[in-house]
Enzyme design. Structure first.
Site, PDB file in Angstrom:
ATOM      1  N   HIS A  85      33.471  34.525 119.142  1.00  0.00           N
ATOM      2  CA  HIS A  85      33.583  34.219 117.698  1.00  0.00           C
ATOM      3  C   HIS A  85      34.001  32.768 117.464  1.00  0.00           C
ATOM      4  O   HIS A  85      34.756  32.472 116.537  1.00  0.00           O
ATOM      5  CB  HIS A  85      34.586  35.158 117.009  1.00  0.00           C
ATOM      6  CG  HIS A  85      34.192  36.600 117.040  1.00  0.00           C
ATOM      7  ND1 HIS A  85      33.501  37.202 116.024  1.00  0.00           N
ATOM      8  CD2 HIS A  85      34.380  37.575 117.969  1.00  0.00           C
ATOM      9  CE1 HIS A  85      33.294  38.479 116.317  1.00  0.00           C
ATOM     10  NE2 HIS A  85      33.822  38.729 117.500  1.00  0.00           N
ATOM     11  N   ASN A 158      33.646  43.688 112.199  1.00  0.00           N
ATOM     12  CA  ASN A 158      32.307  43.108 112.386  1.00  0.00           C
ATOM     13  C   ASN A 158      31.387  43.566 111.269  1.00  0.00           C
ATOM     14  O   ASN A 158      31.751  44.436 110.472  1.00  0.00           O
ATOM     15  CB  ASN A 158      31.718  43.553 113.726  1.00  0.00           C
ATOM     16  CG  ASN A 158      32.257  42.755 114.912  1.00  0.00           C
ATOM     17  OD1 ASN A 158      32.793  41.666 114.746  1.00  0.00           O
ATOM     18  ND2 ASN A 158      32.112  43.311 116.098  1.00  0.00           N
ATOM     19  N   HIS A 349      44.584  39.266 114.431  1.00  0.00           N
ATOM     20  CA  HIS A 349      45.012  40.210 115.472  1.00  0.00           C
ATOM     21  C   HIS A 349      44.963  41.632 114.913  1.00  0.00           C
ATOM     22  O   HIS A 349      45.676  41.923 113.932  1.00  0.00           O
ATOM     23  CB  HIS A 349      46.439  39.855 115.895  1.00  0.00           C
ATOM     24  CG  HIS A 349      46.967  40.695 117.010  1.00  0.00           C
ATOM     25  ND1 HIS A 349      46.245  41.692 117.635  1.00  0.00           N
ATOM     26  CD2 HIS A 349      48.161  40.683 117.642  1.00  0.00           C
ATOM     27  CE1 HIS A 349      46.960  42.241 118.572  1.00  0.00           C
ATOM     28  NE2 HIS A 349      48.134  41.654 118.605  1.00  0.00           N
TER      29      HIS A 349
END
Ligand code: HDE
Length: 725
Positions: A85, A158, A349
């Site tokens: 990413h 995603n 995170h």
């Protein structure tokens, strides 16, 4: 460039002007806005052009601490890019819940519809490096940081609801396989190479996600037109400690739309920043993208009711089984001030949760909970990255962590431990308090094993569900994508293994993929005999799930769609203006594209401003094309190769086209005339409508054109393969 930016660039800048015309502190500018350049220590630098030398032609002196500071800082400007990413773009915004979710979760930001929670959202590709192109075929990251009053909550998802692998143990292998091959570092930002498909074909659990990755979801038209998914099953926990499993969805108001593959590849060369620019421009123009947050909830005691394992990240929960409830909305309304400080330094995170949100035992999620802080320590240079402004919680935070690289906080006093009595004189002990974050007390009594659950042993049912749910055109695109990717391989045995696996999704799909690849017919039996193959079919009543299609999604508007209006000297401005006005009133963004910048003269000798040229903004930058009337203009364009190519290419990419009067000349190579039946998505205004001072005619044409644009693309347009563009 947006009109606002252009106006700003064309006026003389004032010291302290920000990129958006706002007053802000710039490096080298004092807060008051006077342009006094200083060193990092604040020393006034009167000359920023010449180093200190022994004589004007002499050597530079080591003494020149100003030069040394400048170059040293420059030498250390780069930080490691994200391991995955790396290429991304981001924006600020807010989230608001529609109604209190207290029945399911005690998360503070999901209680009160009057509360706006600030967010920062970063979209990304996965495989490409930081400078790679936006429109490559890849999964897109969709990471949301909510700055809540109880601490930061990161929903790091995603644009595809499932993942390639079932266990974190395989993640480094997956990423090594898809990244450029280690011996020659090729190809960049592409899965179309041997190592990726070698791995994928040997790991049939990838099959479901491969179907998504070969669909148009992997070449989005815009970040603003993608769905987002939390992928894993998470948990909502309410104030009474009751748990529901939950899947998160982001549903874009503008619908889910993709590019044509040929177009995506061309854009990668013409404008590598296509998605970045699209997001930036939309927000600058005040077209704030909106997504609704949807949740699928399953009560704790219904964990095993789905017929498949909700801990398996290669499975989605069909909306027919558990409906998606829309519980709030996300609006992105502000571009970052500084790409590095915000978009690059933001650290997400999945383990950043708040009370009321908890994890499931999905073995992929469990592995992620370790990885993100670990990678950020090396990427952001130490353990204190949470102090960077973009990562800092907006609620107070205090603990006894100390020191480390780049520490900002000045912790005062003698005490850096707990329990203690020295801080206040009274005993301070944090040992089993109520409130705060409490892990859901799931009962676990099981042997330690390095094994996978048999409930994960179905690799094909949902791959089939996805394929069966696509429209005819979307199925064709999937076939073409598999063919393209596999055709790039140098080892035929890998192609063969892959189509053998595909035979377990759909026989015909596998056969069609195999046809042009110079390999044998798909062999389902061979696939079934290989290690790693699991086809213990789950009981699924769902054969087809229409929401998995992209066609006909969105609010049916043409807001923010980009329309090219092709012009040359002699164009009929009277046919152009009313249609342009109608498009703009409907929210589209029109650009006048001509043979040169400056102006062209209309048939009535009016000067028309040209925004871009056929060459510098080719058709792949647009969603639709308007060909106005005007005999001389149309004749000039029909003789201009770039203009003809523009139209052919837009036609080939199934875009809406509107030709008025003589403008239809540009479609003549396609066999389209004023008298023939127009192909799907092409609006031909009846001749001789050269002067649309007749407003009824103009409105009718504009209405038909807008309806064609609202369809996004006319994927079922016949004959496009034969168009030479
Ligand atoms: Fe990530 N992933 N990931 N991932 N991921 C990272 O963290 C990782 C996975 C996702 O815009 C890294 O800070 C492991 C699934 C996004 O900054 C790293 C596993 C999903 C982003 C990492 C996964 C994601 C990352 C690299 C399998 C969708 C970009 C830089 C166990 C739900 C966030 C970083 C941004 C980034 C590890 C699988 C989404 C290396 C080990 C599944 C959107 O820590």
């Amino acid at each position: 460039m947006t009109p606002r930016n252009r106006a700003a660039a064309n006026r003389r800048p004032k010291a302290g002007d920000g990129p958006n015309g706002k007053q802000m502190q710039l490096a080298g500018f004092t807060q008051e806005g006077t342009a006094q350049l200083t060193t990092n220590q604040g020393l006034h630098i009167p000359d920023n052009h010449n180093s200190l030398k022994a004589g004007v032609r002499g050597p530079t002196l080591l003494e020149d601490f100003i030069l040394r500071e400048k170059i040293t800082h420059f030498d250390h400007e780069r930080i490691p890019e994200r391991a995955v990413h790396a290429r991304g773009s981001a924006a600020h915004g807010y989230f608001e819940v529609y109604k209190s979710m207290s029945q399911f979760t005690c998360a503070d930001f999901l209680q009160d519809p009057a509360q706006k929670t600030p967010v920062f959202v970063r979209f990304s590709t996965v495989a490409g490096e930081r400078g790679s192109a936006d429109t490559v075929r890849d999964v897109r990251g969709f990471a949301v940081k909510f700055y809540t009053r109880e601490g930061n909550y990161d929903l790091v998802g995603n644009n595809v609801p499932v993942f390639f692998i079932q266990d974190a143990m395989k993640f480094p292998d997956l990423i090594h396989a898809v990244k450029p091959e280690p011996h020659h570092a090729m190809p960049q930002a592409a899965s179309a190479h041997d190592t990726f498909w070698d791995f994928a074909s040997l790991m049939p659990e990838t099959t479901h996600m491969l179907m998504w990755a070969m669909s148009d979801r992997a070449i989005p038209r815009s970040y603003r037109m993608m769905e987002g998914f939390g992928v894993h099953t998470f948990r909502f926990v309410n104030a009474r400690g009751e748990s529901h499993f939950v899947k998160f969805h982001w549903k874009p108001k503008l619908g889910v739309h993709g590019l044509a593959w040929d177009e995506a590849q061309k854009i990668a060369g013409k404008d590598a920043d296509f998605h970045r620019r699209d997001l930036w421009d939309a927000i600058e123009n005040g077209d704030f993208p909106v997504w609704e947050l949807g949740v699928q909830m399953i009560p704790q005691d219904k964990e095993h009711s789905l017929g498949f394992d909700l801990l398996d990240p290669t499975k989605l929960i069909p909306e027919e089984l558990v409906p998606v409830q829309k519980i709030g909305r996300l609006v992105l309304d502000r571009n970052p001030d500084n790409f590095f400080a915000e978009t690059e330094q933001v650290a997400f995170h999945p383990g950043h949760v708040v009370p009321g949100i908890d994890f499931s035992n999905d073995p992929l999620l469990q592995g992620r909970l370790f990885s993100y802080t670990d990678t950020q320590i090396s990427r952001l240079g130490g353990a204190n990255f949470h102090e960077l402004p973009i990562n800092k919680a907006v609620c107070p935070f205090h603990n006894f962590q100390r020191d480390g690289m780049h520490r900002q906080t000045i912790a005062r006093g003698q005490v850096a431990y707990e329990p203690n009595t020295l801080a206040t004189g009274a005993e301070y002990r944090v040992d089993g308090e109520s409130g705060g974050f409490q892990s859901y007390p799931e009962a676990i009594d099981a042997p330690k094993v390095r094994r996978r659950s048999a409930s994960f042993d179905d690799h094909f049912t949902q791959a089939r569900l996805f394929f069966n749910s696509q429209s005819t055109a979307e199925k064709e695109h999937i076939v073409a994508a598999f063919r393209f990717e596999l055709s790039k391989l140098e080892v035929p045995a890998i192609r063969q293994r892959m189509v053998d696996n595909l035979a377990h999704v759909d026989e015909k799909l596998a056969r069609r993929v195999a046809e042009p690849l110079g390999i044998g017919a798909p062999d389902a039996k061979a696939a079934a005999g290989r290690p790693g193959f699991r086809d213990h079919r789950i009981a699924s009543a769902i054969e087809e799930s229409p929401v998995l299609r992209m066609v006909d999604t969105g609010d049916g508007s043409i807001k923010t769609r980009k329309i090219a209006i092709l012009v040359a000297d002699g164009v009929d401005s009277a046919s152009l203006k009313p249609i342009r006005d109608a498009l703009e009133s409907a929210g589209a963004v029109c650009k006048v594209v001509g043979p040169r910048l400056g102006t062209v003269a209309s048939a009535s000798k009016r000067q028309i401003d040209v925004d871009a040229t056929f060459a510098n903004m080719p058709s792949v930058m647009f969603d639709a094309v308007l060909l106005p009337a005007g005999k001389d203009g149309a004749t000039a364009m029909a003789q201009n190769g770039d203009a003809v190519h523009f139209v052919l290419e837009a036609f080939k990419h199934c875009k809406a086209i509107c030709a008025v009067g003589e403008g239809v000349q540009l479609l003549s190579t396609l066999g389209v005339t004023a008298d023939s039946d127009a192909p799907v998505g092409v609006v031909v205004a009846p001749t001789p409508v050269t002067n649309l001072g007749d407003t009824t005619a103009a409105t009718d044409i504009a209405t038909a054109f807008i309806a064609a644009i609202a369809k996004h693309r006319h994927w079922d347009r016949p004959g496009v393969d034969a168009v030479p563009a």
